[in-house]
Design an enzyme around this catalytic site. Structure first.
Site, PDB file in Angstrom:
ATOM      1  N   LYS A  29       0.870  -1.252  -0.038  1.00 53.95           N
ATOM      2  CA  LYS A  29      -0.081  -0.076  -0.129  1.00 53.95           C
ATOM      3  C   LYS A  29       0.799   1.394  -0.308  1.00 53.95           C
ATOM      4  O   LYS A  29       0.663   2.376  -0.440  1.00 53.95           O
ATOM      5  CB  LYS A  29      -1.032  -0.013   1.165  1.00 53.95           C
ATOM      6  CG  LYS A  29      -1.988  -1.096   1.046  1.00 53.95           C
ATOM      7  CD  LYS A  29      -2.882  -1.225   2.438  1.00 53.95           C
ATOM      8  CE  LYS A  29      -3.556  -2.489   2.431  1.00 53.95           C
ATOM      9  NZ  LYS A  29      -4.173  -2.685   3.835  1.00 53.95           N
TER      10      LYS A  29
ATOM     11  N   GLN B  69      -4.261  -1.750   9.701  1.00 53.67           N
ATOM     12  CA  GLN B  69      -4.217  -2.955   9.103  1.00 53.67           C
ATOM     13  C   GLN B  69      -4.772  -4.163  10.031  1.00 53.67           C
ATOM     14  O   GLN B  69      -4.513  -4.205  11.250  1.00 53.67           O
ATOM     15  CB  GLN B  69      -2.787  -3.169   8.777  1.00 53.67           C
ATOM     16  CG  GLN B  69      -2.673  -4.655   8.128  1.00 53.67           C
ATOM     17  CD  GLN B  69      -3.449  -4.311   6.697  1.00 53.67           C
ATOM     18  OE1 GLN B  69      -3.324  -3.485   5.986  1.00 53.67           O
ATOM     19  NE2 GLN B  69      -3.434  -5.662   6.110  1.00 53.67           N
TER      20      GLN B  69
ATOM     21  N   ASP C  92     -10.954   2.470   4.236  1.00 51.45           N
ATOM     22  CA  ASP C  92     -11.566   1.167   4.197  1.00 51.45           C
ATOM     23  C   ASP C  92     -12.794   0.947   4.336  1.00 51.45           C
ATOM     24  O   ASP C  92     -13.336  -0.340   3.703  1.00 51.45           O
ATOM     25  CB  ASP C  92     -11.072   0.475   5.565  1.00 51.45           C
ATOM     26  CG  ASP C  92      -9.862  -0.358   5.734  1.00 51.45           C
ATOM     27  OD1 ASP C  92      -9.131  -0.835   4.284  1.00 51.45           O
ATOM     28  OD2 ASP C  92      -9.215  -0.300   6.724  1.00 51.45           O
TER      29      ASP C  92
END
Ligand code: GUN
Length: 283
Positions: free
Chosen positions: A49, A93, A116
């Site tokens: 990412k 994460q 997200d």
């Protein structure tokens, strides 16, 4: 033989478009990425990412915390990032190490910075058909289907897997586009028969190569969200690719299918978070 739906190429197109849009901004959106502990898979996702961010002109700020950090300390970092006007997107994460509450973390991130799309407010907005930050994997699947002009209106779609981050939002996004959607899970009876009704079959189960030819109607479009590592080290999806490729009309490979698009859509959500904030501050 099925057409291969090339996620790597489609992700490159998405990222090039984002790169140009960000270059025109004359400013860099900032994405804060929080990694707790040393899980190698999570660390590798964060690295990828970070690389994608650099490619499109997003500034990635990494926050690496020890696995034994307390919930209070983690919450305090999220509060700080929420309040920091220089930070536009926040990603923690998952999975978190044992002892930390993922639901609490997801709900603590400001919905406006929730790149997200996991926050209850964003999921609720998605359910109601309102503009929302959309979860990256299902949004990436939609982008891939659109790239290949796959007809969704009136199509029969079957989604296998009911997770909050893929299966449920995937069903909603397909429904929004007027597909007739069936959402299946581990208690579904006659799963192969239901899957064989699908014009579009999305596998998001997390079981290596479970979907074989007996689950697929000839001419179906098969989207494989799974990433599983076999005992021999090879990465495979939830679909038995070799068995399904002769009868599907189109299929995503693993790797090189949905995965790269998930990360491209994260970049897209980060730009959206930046732009929405800008619009809000001008209003
Ligand atoms: N872990 C696995 N996939 C994801 C994702 O899309 N977002 C976050 N935050 N963690 C993950």
């Amino acid at each position: 033989m099925a057409q291969i739906l090339d996620g790597t190429r489609t992700a490159a197109l998405v990222k090039e478009e984002l790169r140009q849009r960000i270059a025109r901004l004359g400013a860099r959106p900032v994405l804060a990425m929080v990694l707790v502990g040393d899980d190698p898979a999570s660390a590798s996702y964060v690295r990828m990412k970070t690389r994608d961010s650099a490619e499109v002109g997003i500034e990635a700020r990494d926050f690496h915390l020890p696995a034994d950090i307390s919930q209070d300390r983690l919450n305090a970092l999220i509060d700080e990032l929420n309040a920091d006007e220089c930070v536009h997107g926040i990603l923690v994460q998952m999975p978190l190490p044992p002892g930390l509450d993922e639901e609490e973390v997801v709900a603590r991130i400001s919905p406006a910075k929730d790149v997200d799309g996991f926050h209850p407010e964003n999921l609720g907005r998605l359910l109601r058909g309102q503009p929302a930050m959309r979860p990256c994997t299902p949004a990436g699947v939609m982008r891939l289907l659109d790239q290949y002009d796959i007809e969704l209106d009136g199509a029969r779609a079957v989604v296998v897997g009911r997770s909050n981050i893929v299966g449920k939002p995937q069903a909603l996004l397909l429904l929004q586009r007027n597909a007739t959607v069936t959402l299946c899970h581990s208690h579904t009876r006659d799963l192969p028969a239901i899957c064989r009704t699908a014009d579009i079959l999305v596998a998001a189960i997390g079981r290596a190569e479970m979907i074989d030819a007996s689950y697929v109607k000839p001419g179906a479009v098969v989207i494989d969200v799974g990433i599983n590592r076999r005992a021999d080290g090879r990465l495979v999806g939830d679909v038995d690719f070799e068995a399904v490729v002769p009868l599907a009309a189109a299929i995503t490979p693993v790797p090189g299918g949905v995965g790269p698009l998930t990360r491209a859509l994260l970049m897209s959500n980060t730009l959206e978070a930046y732009q929405r904030r800008l619009t809000a501050s001008l209003a």
